[in-house]
Design a protein around this motif. Structure first.
Motif, PDB file in Angstrom:
ATOM      1  N   GLY A  49      -1.914   7.130   1.757  1.00 17.68           N
ATOM      2  CA  GLY A  49      -3.226   6.556   1.465  1.00 17.68           C
ATOM      3  C   GLY A  49      -3.140   5.054   1.219  1.00 17.68           C
TER       4      GLY A  49
ATOM      5  N   SER B 112      -4.714   3.263  -0.860  1.00 15.20           N
ATOM      6  CA  SER B 112      -4.805   2.863  -2.267  1.00 15.20           C
ATOM      7  C   SER B 112      -3.443   2.769  -2.927  1.00 15.20           C
ATOM      8  CB  SER B 112      -5.686   3.853  -3.038  1.00 15.20           C
ATOM      9  OG  SER B 112      -5.148   5.169  -2.961  1.00 15.20           O
ATOM     10  N   HIS B 113      -2.389   3.242  -2.252  1.00 20.19           N
ATOM     11  CA  HIS B 113      -1.042   3.180  -2.812  1.00 20.19           C
ATOM     12  C   HIS B 113      -0.230   1.997  -2.269  1.00 20.19           C
ATOM     13  CE1 HIS B 113      -1.604   7.778  -3.350  1.00 20.19           C
ATOM     14  NE2 HIS B 113      -1.918   7.135  -4.479  1.00 20.19           N
TER      15      HIS B 113
ATOM     16  N   ARG C 110     -11.044   1.320  -2.602  1.00 21.28           N
ATOM     17  CA  ARG C 110     -11.456   2.616  -3.135  1.00 21.28           C
ATOM     18  C   ARG C 110     -10.656   3.728  -2.463  1.00 21.28           C
ATOM     19  NH1 ARG C 110     -18.029   1.770  -2.767  1.00 21.28           N
ATOM     20  NH2 ARG C 110     -18.141  -0.046  -4.187  1.00 21.28           N
ATOM     21  N   PRO C 111     -10.420   4.821  -3.155  1.00 23.30           N
ATOM     22  CA  PRO C 111      -9.609   5.907  -2.567  1.00 23.30           C
ATOM     23  C   PRO C 111     -10.186   6.460  -1.273  1.00 23.30           C
ATOM     24  CG  PRO C 111      -9.863   6.197  -4.943  1.00 23.30           C
ATOM     25  CD  PRO C 111     -10.779   5.068  -4.553  1.00 23.30           C
TER      26      PRO C 111
END
Length: 341
Positions: A205, A207-208, A279-280
């Motif tokens: 993802g 977001s990481h 945002r995720p």
């Protein structure tokens, strides 16, 4: 030649007779103090005269057809070199690869020490290189079939290598020079060079992806005395979040003229920055963008030295004033001593 007696009346420096002069210890002390003050002031005035100052002038920028050098030196403590790529694009939307562009990546351990180096030649994102003529479609289709057979194996190998580097806390230092056209554009450092599926496997993802970075140096030309690059020694460290950094830069063409008449063409800049959290649910990948635009005004900075006659005038005023003050102080001390006697 006979002397004219009436000239004596014009003497501004009359002398007393020798037997009327009296030398005292207090007068000697005041004289020594006066000399020390005059020497100190002389040295100060000499330094002031020898020190150059600068004059700023502005004019319309008439440069055409030249390139803009961008010197980059950054560290990414949370991203290995294998996943980082540098991309440059001008205002027309065309990605450019300059043969004279040199970008290097240095592998860093978790303490920031260099453990390896790599030359970065892929300045164009792979996803933007998909625009080809129809005549070449069949050729690339055949090549794609060959690569598909080894893609899975190479991808798995890369994923394992990157995850191991992330586990070891490995980072990357990116430095070098980009030579771009003198038009508005941007360059960014990101993980966009990765295949989207490989990136998902590595980071699980967007977001990481931690794009924490330290800007050791960012300049648009050689340095001159007194230049202040506002992004030098800037650090932006993220904790438990991710996002995209955008630096909006206004580049001001500058010429620095030395006393020796040597002219140094360079650029200075101002900057504002913006951070957009990821945002995720978003599919966009974090990056560090530098969006630059050029000012139509050229600043000319010229070194100059103060006039010698101005130096002599100030010196005479300072030394003469000190001498007069010392003479008055000696006379005051002598008069006070006479009254006490």
């Amino acid at each position: 030649m006979a002397r004219i007696p009436s000239l004596k009346s014009l003497n501004a420096f009359p002398h007393a007779e020798e037997h009327l002069l009296k030398k005292t210890y207090s007068g000697a002390v005041v004289t020594i103090l006066g000399l020390l003050i005059m020497i100190t002031l002389f040295v100060h005035e000499l330094q002031f005269y020898l020190t150059t100052y600068t004059v700023h002038q502005m004019s319309v920028d008439l440069k055409r057809g030249e390139t803009l050098p961008i010197h980059v030196n950054m560290s990414f403590p949370s991203l290995p070199c294998e996943v980082l790529s540098v991309d440059a694009i001008d205002m027309s939307g065309k990605h450019e690869v300059d043969l004279h562009t040199n970008i290097w990546k240095l592998r860093l351990d978790k303490h920031g020490h260099i453990i390896g180096t790599e030359y970065l030649s892929d300045l164009v994102e792979k996803e933007h290189g998909a625009h080809h003529d129809h005549d070449h479609e069949q050729e690339h289709h055949d090549e794609q079939k060959k690569h598909e057979q080894t893609f899975n194996e190479e991808a798995q190998k890369m994923i394992k290598s990157v995850k191991q580097a992330l586990g070891n806390g490995e980072g990357c230092r990116v430095y070098g020079t980009l030579d771009v056209q003198r038009v508005a554009g941007n360059f960014h450092i990101s993980v966009h060079g990765l295949n989207i599926f490989v990136a998902e496997k590595i980071f699980e993802g967007s977001s990481h992806v931690n794009v924490s970075h330290v800007i050791h140096e960012l300049s648009f030309g050689p340095k001159y005395p007194g230049i202040d690059n506002p992004l030098d020694d800037t650090s932006r460290i993220l904790h438990d979040t991710s996002g995209t950094f955008k630096y909006y830069i206004k580049v001001v063409p500058t010429e620095y003229k030395y006393l020796s008449k040597k002219i140094l063409p360079t650029n200075q800049y101002s900057v504002t920055e913006y951070f957009l959290p990821i945002r995720p649910t978003e599919r966009a990948w974090p990056a560090v963008y530098f969006l630059y635009d050029l000012s139509p005004i050229t600043v000319t900075i010229k070194e100059e030295r103060r006039n010698f006659l101005h130096f002599i005038t100030r010196l005479c005023a300072v030394l003469g004033g000190t001498f007069a003050m010392t003479d008055s102080l000696v006379a005051s001390v002598a008069m006070h001593a006479t009254w006490n006697a």
